[in-house]
Design an enzyme around this catalytic site. Structure first.
Site, PDB file in Angstrom:
ATOM      1  N   LYS A 191      -5.578  -5.982  -6.639  1.00  0.00           N
ATOM      2  CA  LYS A 191      -5.184  -7.385  -6.478  1.00  0.00           C
ATOM      3  C   LYS A 191      -4.809  -8.028  -7.813  1.00  0.00           C
ATOM      4  O   LYS A 191      -4.053  -8.995  -7.852  1.00  0.00           O
ATOM      5  CB  LYS A 191      -6.280  -8.166  -5.769  1.00  0.00           C
ATOM      6  CG  LYS A 191      -6.408  -7.717  -4.327  1.00  0.00           C
ATOM      7  CD  LYS A 191      -7.237  -8.641  -3.480  1.00  0.00           C
ATOM      8  CE  LYS A 191      -7.157  -8.234  -2.007  1.00  0.00           C
ATOM      9  NZ  LYS A 191      -7.764  -6.913  -1.722  1.00  0.00           N
TER      10      LYS A 191
HETATM   11  C1  LIG Z   1      -7.525  -6.178  -0.607  1.00  0.00           C
HETATM   12  C2  LIG Z   1      -7.842  -4.738  -0.645  1.00  0.00           C
HETATM   13  C3  LIG Z   1      -7.292  -3.830   0.299  1.00  0.00           C
HETATM   14  C4  LIG Z   1      -6.417  -4.286   1.439  1.00  0.00           C
HETATM   15  O1  LIG Z   1      -5.151  -4.742   1.005  1.00  0.00           O
HETATM   16  P1  LIG Z   1      -4.209  -5.598   1.971  1.00  0.00           P
HETATM   17  O2  LIG Z   1      -3.108  -6.063   1.102  1.00  0.00           O
HETATM   18  O3  LIG Z   1      -5.047  -6.722   2.477  1.00  0.00           O
HETATM   19  O4  LIG Z   1      -3.754  -4.698   3.071  1.00  0.00           O
HETATM   20  C5  LIG Z   1      -7.591  -2.485   0.166  1.00  0.00           C
HETATM   21  N1  LIG Z   1      -8.402  -2.034  -0.819  1.00  0.00           N
HETATM   22  C6  LIG Z   1      -8.948  -2.872  -1.729  1.00  0.00           C
HETATM   23  C7  LIG Z   1      -9.852  -2.309  -2.763  1.00  0.00           C
HETATM   24  C8  LIG Z   1      -8.683  -4.244  -1.680  1.00  0.00           C
HETATM   25  O5  LIG Z   1      -9.245  -5.064  -2.579  1.00  0.00           O
END
Ligand SMILES: *Cc1c(COP(=O)(O)O)cnc(C)c1O
Length: 475
Positions: free
Chosen positions: A117
Site C-alpha cells: 500500500k
Molecule cells: C490491502 C492488502 C491486500 C489486498 O489488496 P486489494 O487492493 O484490497 O485487493 C493484500 N495483501 C496485503 C498485505 C494488503 O495490505
C-alpha cells in the site's frame, strides 16, 4: 483527460477534482473516459526509461497520460520525490526475484510500512500536499483500518502540510507489530483512535461522520480509501515495471497473480492491460473470504454478511465485498452505466447479490479479459510458506503465500508468472512462526518499536465522541 462515474452521472471531472473526493455524487466510482493506448514503440521507450532513468520517471510517463491539470515539471518532481531508493530500499523500487524458471516474485513491500500500500499511498501524500497548498485548503483524513491501510496512510501523511489523519482501529485486533508501527508515530498531525469494538464498528463510525454533511464540510473531512482513483493509478506503474523485468522484448506476454481483497491491486493490472500492456492472465487469489473467486468461477457476485466474513491469517484480504470491483464490471459490461447503477445500486442493496452467469456479454468478455482465480486456506498458507522457505530460502508473508499457491495452479509454459508480494513476513510474525518455527527478519529501523511510547486515544464505539475529538484537535 476527464473522469466519469460508473453509474452514469453527467459530470466530467479533472484529475485534481477527483483526487480529494471519494465516491462520485451518484455513488459510482471514477474512471477515465478512455484508457490511453501504449503502442509497441512507446512500450519499448518506457522499458528504456525504467532501465536508464528509473522507476520515478516511468511513473511520470504513466501518470502524465492521466493527469493534465498538474504542470508536467511539477508532476515529475512529485514522482521523483516519492519513488526514491531511500524510501523503497532498492534502486529498482520493485525488484523482481526468480523463484524457479518462469515463476517470479515482484517485491512491492519494501516501503516505509512493509506492505504494497506504500506504493500508492506515498504518492498520494505528496499529491495531497501539493494540491492542498495550491488551493490554500486543509484536509482532515478520517479512516478505519484493521492494519495495512492505516499505517500506510499515516506514514504517507506524517509531517505533511495541510493534512491531518484521524485513524480508527479496533482495539487489540491488529498484530502487535502493526499496532506498534502506527502508535509509535509522534507527529502532531497523526491521530490514532483505538475503538472498543471490531473493524465494522470503526467503519460504521467513519460512515456516520461522513454522512453528517455539516460536520464534514465544516471540518473538511476526507478519506484515503482504496476506491481513490489516484491510488489505483499509482499501482498501474508497477505492472509495467514488473513486465519489463520479466521480459526482454515487447512481443512477450506475462501473467500476474494478485493476492486480492478490495480488488484495488488487481484492478490496476486490468487498467495496465487495457492500456495495451501484454498481459496474458490476471489471476485473482483470495483466502477463505472468496467473494471474488466465486464470481470468477460462477458469474455470481454475492457479498457476505459480517458474520460470514472469516478472520484469517491473511487479514488484509478479509473482506465481505470488494469495493473496487465495480470498476472492472463497468468495463466487463461494455461501460453500460445504467446497468451498473442497477447491479451495484439496486440489486446489491436489496438482494446482496447479482448473477451474470447467463449473460452473453459477460461470457464473451470474461474470455476476452482472461481473468482467472483461486483460493487458499490457512493450511495452504502454512504449506506454501514452508515449501518456499525450504526450496528457495525465501520467507514470504501470508498474503503473498495465498498468491503463490494460486499462481501455481495457473502456470502456462513459456509465459512468465509474476506473483505480487504484498507484505513482508514480519508484519504477520505469528503465522510465520507457526509455519517455520522461527521469527521473520526485522528491518533494522523497526528494531524495538513495540517498546516505544504510544500515541493513541482509546474510545467507546461512538461516532459523536470521535467527532468531538476531531473538533478539539483541528485548530
Ligand atoms: C490491502 C492488502 C491486500 C489486498 O489488496 P486489494 O487492493 O484490497 O485487493 C493484500 N495483501 C496485503 C498485505 C494488503 O495490505
Amino acid at each position: 483527460m476527464r473522469y466519469l462515474s460508473t453509474r452514469g452521472h453527467a459530470d466530467r471531472k479533472q484529475f485534481c477534482e477527483i483526487l480529494l473526493e471519494g465516491l462520485a455524487p451518484d455513488g459510482g466510482l471514477y474512471l477515465p473516459e478512455t484508457y490511453p493506448q501504449v503502442d509497441a514503440a512507446t512500450l519499448e521507450k518506457w522499458r528504456a526509461v525504467y532501465r536508464d532513468s528509473g522507476y520515478a520517471d516511468l511513473a511520470f510517463e504513466v501518470l502524465s497520460l492521466y493527469i493534465d491539470d498538474i504542470p508536467a515539471a511539477d508532476l515529475k518532481t512529485l514522482c521523483r520525490k516519492t519513488y526514491t531508493e531511500q524510501v523503497f530500499g532498492t534502486p529498482e523500487i520493485v525488484p523482481l526475484r526468480q523463484l524457479e524458471p518462469g515463476l517470479y516474485l515482484e517485491a512491492l513491500s519494501n516501503g516505509p510500512t512493509l506492505a504494497f500500500k506504500d506504493m500508492a499511498m506515498q504518492l498520494l501524500g505528496n499529491l495531497f500536499e501539493y494540491e492542498l497548498a495550491r488551493r490554500g485548503e486543509e484536509l482532515n483524513i478520517l479512516g478505519a483500518t484493521s492494519g495495512d491501510t492505516g499505517s500506510a496512510a499515516e506514514y504517507a501523511m506524517r509531517g505533511k502540510k495541510g493534512v491531518r489523519v484521524f485513524m480508527t482501529s479496533p482495539q487489540g485486533r491488529m498484530s502487535p507489530f502493526q499496532q506498534a508501527q502506527m502508535f509509535s508515530l509522534q507527529d502532531a498531525n497523526i491521530h490514532n483512535i483505538a475503538i472498543e469494538g471490531v473493524f465494522d464498528d470503526c467503519q460504521d463510525i467513519v460512515k456516520a461522520v461522513s454522512n453528517d454533511l455539516d460536520f464534514k464540510r465544516k471540518y473538511k473531512i476526507g478519506t484515503v480509501n482504496s476506491i481513490n482513483w489516484a491510488r489505483l493509478l499509482a499501482q498501474v506503474v508497477y505492472y509495467f515495471a514488473g513486465y519489463f523485468q520479466a521480459t526482454t522484448t515487447g512481443d512477450q506476454r506475462v501473467s500476474f497473480t494478485v493476492p486480492s481483497g478490495n480488488f484495488g491491486n488487481v484492478c490496476a493490472g486490468h487498467v495496465a492491460r487495457m492500456m495495451g500492456l501484454p498481459i496474458e492472465k490476471l489471476v485473482v487469489a483470495t483466502n477463505e473470504n472468496d467473494v471474488l473467486d466465486e464470481f470468477f468461477r460462477t458469474g455470481v457476485y454475492r457479498v457476505r454478511a459480517s458474520a460470514d466474513t472469516h478472520e484469517t491469517s491473511s487479514p488484509s484480504m478479509d473482506i465481505s465485498k470488494a469495493s473496487n470491483f465495480e470498476r472492472f464490471v463497468f468495463d466487463l459490461l461494455g461501460r453500460d452505466a445504467a446497468r451498473l447503477a442497477d447491479l451495484f445500486g439496486a440489486q446489491l442493496s436489496t438482494q446482496g447479490r447479482f448473477d451474470l452467469s447467463g449473460d452473453t456479454t459477460f461470457q464473451a468478455a470474461a474470455r476476452h479479459y482472461g481473468f482467472a482465480s483461486g483460493k487458499s486456506t490457512h493450511a495452504d498458507r502454512l504449506q506454501t510458506i514452508r515449501d518456499t522457505f525450504a526450496r528457495f530460502g525465501t520467507m514470504i508473508d501470508t498474503h503473498t503465500a495465498d498468491g503463490l499457491k494460486v499462481a501455481r495452479e495457473h502456470l502456462s509454459a513459456g509465459v512468465p508468472m509474476v506473483v505480487l508480494e504484498t507484505a513482508l513476513p514480519i508484519k504477520f510474525a505469528a503465522t510465520i512462526e507457526e509455519a517455520l518455527g522461527q521469527s521473520p527478519p526485522r528491518p533494522a529501523r523497526f528494531e524495538g518499536i513495540e517498546a516505544l511510547p504510544k500515541r493513541v486515544r482509546l474510545m467507546p464505539a461512538d461516532a459523536a465522541l470521535v467527532q468531538a475529538y476531531i473538533a478539539s484537535h483541528v485548530d
